[in-house]
Design an enzyme around this catalytic site. Structure first.
Site, mmCIF file in Angstrom:
data_model
loop_
_atom_site.group_PDB
_atom_site.id
_atom_site.type_symbol
_atom_site.label_atom_id
_atom_site.label_comp_id
_atom_site.label_asym_id
_atom_site.label_seq_id
_atom_site.Cartn_x
_atom_site.Cartn_y
_atom_site.Cartn_z
ATOM 1 N N HIS A 1 48.649 118.047 74.349
ATOM 2 C CA HIS A 1 49.193 119.414 75.042
ATOM 3 C C HIS A 1 48.101 120.503 75.113
ATOM 4 O O HIS A 1 46.940 119.913 74.698
ATOM 5 C CB HIS A 1 50.288 119.969 73.968
ATOM 6 N N GLU A 2 48.395 121.598 75.211
ATOM 7 C CA GLU A 2 47.440 122.606 75.216
ATOM 8 C C GLU A 2 46.346 122.785 74.110
ATOM 9 O O GLU A 2 45.433 123.152 74.069
ATOM 10 C CB GLU A 2 47.887 124.062 75.867
ATOM 11 N N HIS B 1 45.362 120.109 71.988
ATOM 12 C CA HIS B 1 44.371 119.098 72.358
ATOM 13 C C HIS B 1 43.554 119.683 73.456
ATOM 14 O O HIS B 1 42.223 119.618 73.208
ATOM 15 C CB HIS B 1 44.941 118.065 72.893
ATOM 16 N N LYS C 1 46.108 123.774 63.047
ATOM 17 C CA LYS C 1 47.329 123.243 62.698
ATOM 18 C C LYS C 1 47.445 122.441 61.611
ATOM 19 O O LYS C 1 48.552 122.650 60.669
ATOM 20 C CB LYS C 1 48.195 122.988 64.005
ATOM 21 N N VAL D 1 47.275 126.750 68.638
ATOM 22 C CA VAL D 1 47.345 127.125 70.164
ATOM 23 C C VAL D 1 49.494 127.226 69.956
ATOM 24 O O VAL D 1 49.928 126.245 69.528
ATOM 25 C CB VAL D 1 47.159 126.298 71.232
ATOM 26 N N SER E 1 52.945 121.197 69.377
ATOM 27 C CA SER E 1 52.890 119.793 68.799
ATOM 28 C C SER E 1 53.529 118.812 69.466
ATOM 29 O O SER E 1 54.529 119.193 70.291
ATOM 30 C CB SER E 1 53.800 120.011 67.501
#
Lengths: 282, 282
Positions: free
Chosen positions: A35-36, A38, A150, A177, A186
């Site tokens: 996702h954004e 990563h 995170k 993010v 996540s």
């Protein structure tokens, strides 16, 4: 062009050609379903290194029996598009048998700092994380490795491993993010029903509340955590695993803030365990 | 000219200059008080690599309370002469505080293969060995690392660690070097009185007897080990810690030989614990 390596030998061959040319290498270890969050890691790695290897590997040894190893979401075709779009040129995507010999028996253990937070309910988790990250760092010969804040305890544990073992890699932590409404990105958010997706906002709201209190001068962990827990407990679909305040450098419980602290939580929303956190005073 | 580095940073600076020139690096980890056994490792490393780093470090975390950490013999001036004479150009000689942070908490554990032989009576020994060797391999960025076969289990354990963690170093095992009368060279031989020095020959005589039986076709571990033990037990100053036969690749007890085996022993001569071994069928 994106090269896909499925064995350590294949990846090492690409890396050794890069190293022979004197190029720097960035490593972004992931479990895929990108996702954004990563994507921000990969883009930063691309900006700071000549070449970037992204690993996509759901690492079995960091899951305990009963956790979500089998159901962890996977979509390698989408992952490849995101990785290539973000500018990395090598993706390492092994099967477990490519990475672990049947008689593998070596583990990297970071003690102490792994005892609190996620280590309490997932006692073998960080041993699995450190072992696989150590392997990926060796395979990639990375100059820099990128981790999201995170997984804050993971970031602290990896930093400690690299320091203690004199590894030749710089660990770079990157900000969380979030979705527009605040939920931390996540891969596990995909488990949530529509109703749970709404309920999951208690995590980021508790983070915001904790931050607000501390920025207003509150220094008592009990007061900050009490307010955060009250907010989460008001949500019927939420069940707290932990909400804790620890020192950021060595992950030890803190009663009164007098240095950088990590305020971290794990909360079940239905059957899905989500984490969120903030760091104060760094 | 021999450069002495006392901190990881100093050693890494030398190594990084070598690496920038594309030179290969050999590592010879030692605890100092060097003898011809170490010298043979250094000379082989010098022959096979562009540059060689020898570490001289009595590693506290591989000693248990009550073992000989404090009394372990040290003579760094003599060590430097031997190292320079053998052709190495960098010696890494840290104090424990240079190598271990006060809050160091990371350990490399090789399980299973460490359970037998020395692992039985020294349960934390190999954890300490693997951790320090992992650190030294990272500091030296070695292409090859050299270990004597006298510490045969250590050699097997280090090989397993390097394989399991995908480390970029080749582990080279080198033959045992013996005194003219057969006693395996060891820094700990200096502990022996004249009478004990004579008694210590039971180890190499037991090795020779075991080899003779196996070369004559004997394949029963009980028969081979029985003959060896009988020979050792005839020496009043000797007390057996263990005499065992295990598979050479994974250090598991063997009853009947049908592959490469390690026949290894640890024997107290007075208060001094000595080891010796042979490998059959490799």
């Amino acid at each position: 062009m994106l090269t896909v390596a499925t064995t350590p030998e294949q990846a090492k061959q690409v890396i050794s050609e890069w190293k022979a040319q004197g190029l720097t290498v960035g490593l972004v270890p992931t479990m895929g379903y990108l996702h954004e969050g990563h994507e921000s890691l990969i883009k930063r790695a691309v900006a700071e290194n000549d070449r970037v290897m992204v690993s996509v590997f759901v690492n079995p040894i960091q899951f305990a029996p009963g956790e979500d190893l089998e159901t962890y979401p996977r979509d390698f075709e989408a992952d490849k598009r995101l990785i290539e779009g973000a500018g990395a040129t090598l993706v390492f995507h092994p099967e477990p048998a490519d990475l672990y010999f049947p008689d593998a028996c070596t583990y990297v253990n970071v003690e102490g700092i792994t005892a609190e937070l996620c280590g309490k309910t997932r006692p073998t988790h960080f041993r699995g994380v450190c072992t696989v990250v150590n392997k990926l760092m060796n395979i990639s010969q990375a100059d820099r490795a990128y981790f999201g804040q995170k997984d804050a305890q993971q970031l602290a544990v990896i930093r400690r491993m690299v320091r203690d073992l004199n590894m030749n890699v710089q660990v770079v932590g990157c900000p969380i993010v979030r979705e527009e409404d605040g939920l931390a990105k996540s891969s596990r958010n995909t488990y949530l029903s529509a109703e749970e997706r709404t309920a999951a906002l208690v995590l980021s709201r508790a983070v915001a509340e904790g931050q607000r209190l501390m920025e207003a001068g509150e220094r008592s962990a009990a007061t900050v955590l009490g307010a955060m827990k009250q907010l989460i407990e008001a949500e019927p679909l939420a069940r707290i695993d932990y909400v804790e305040m620890v020192s950021w450098d060595d992950i030890k419980p803190v009663e009164t803030v007098d240095g950088p602290v990590l305020v971290a939580m794990a909360v079940y929303i239905g059957k899905t365990r989500l984490i969120d956190n903030f760091i104060f005073g760094e």
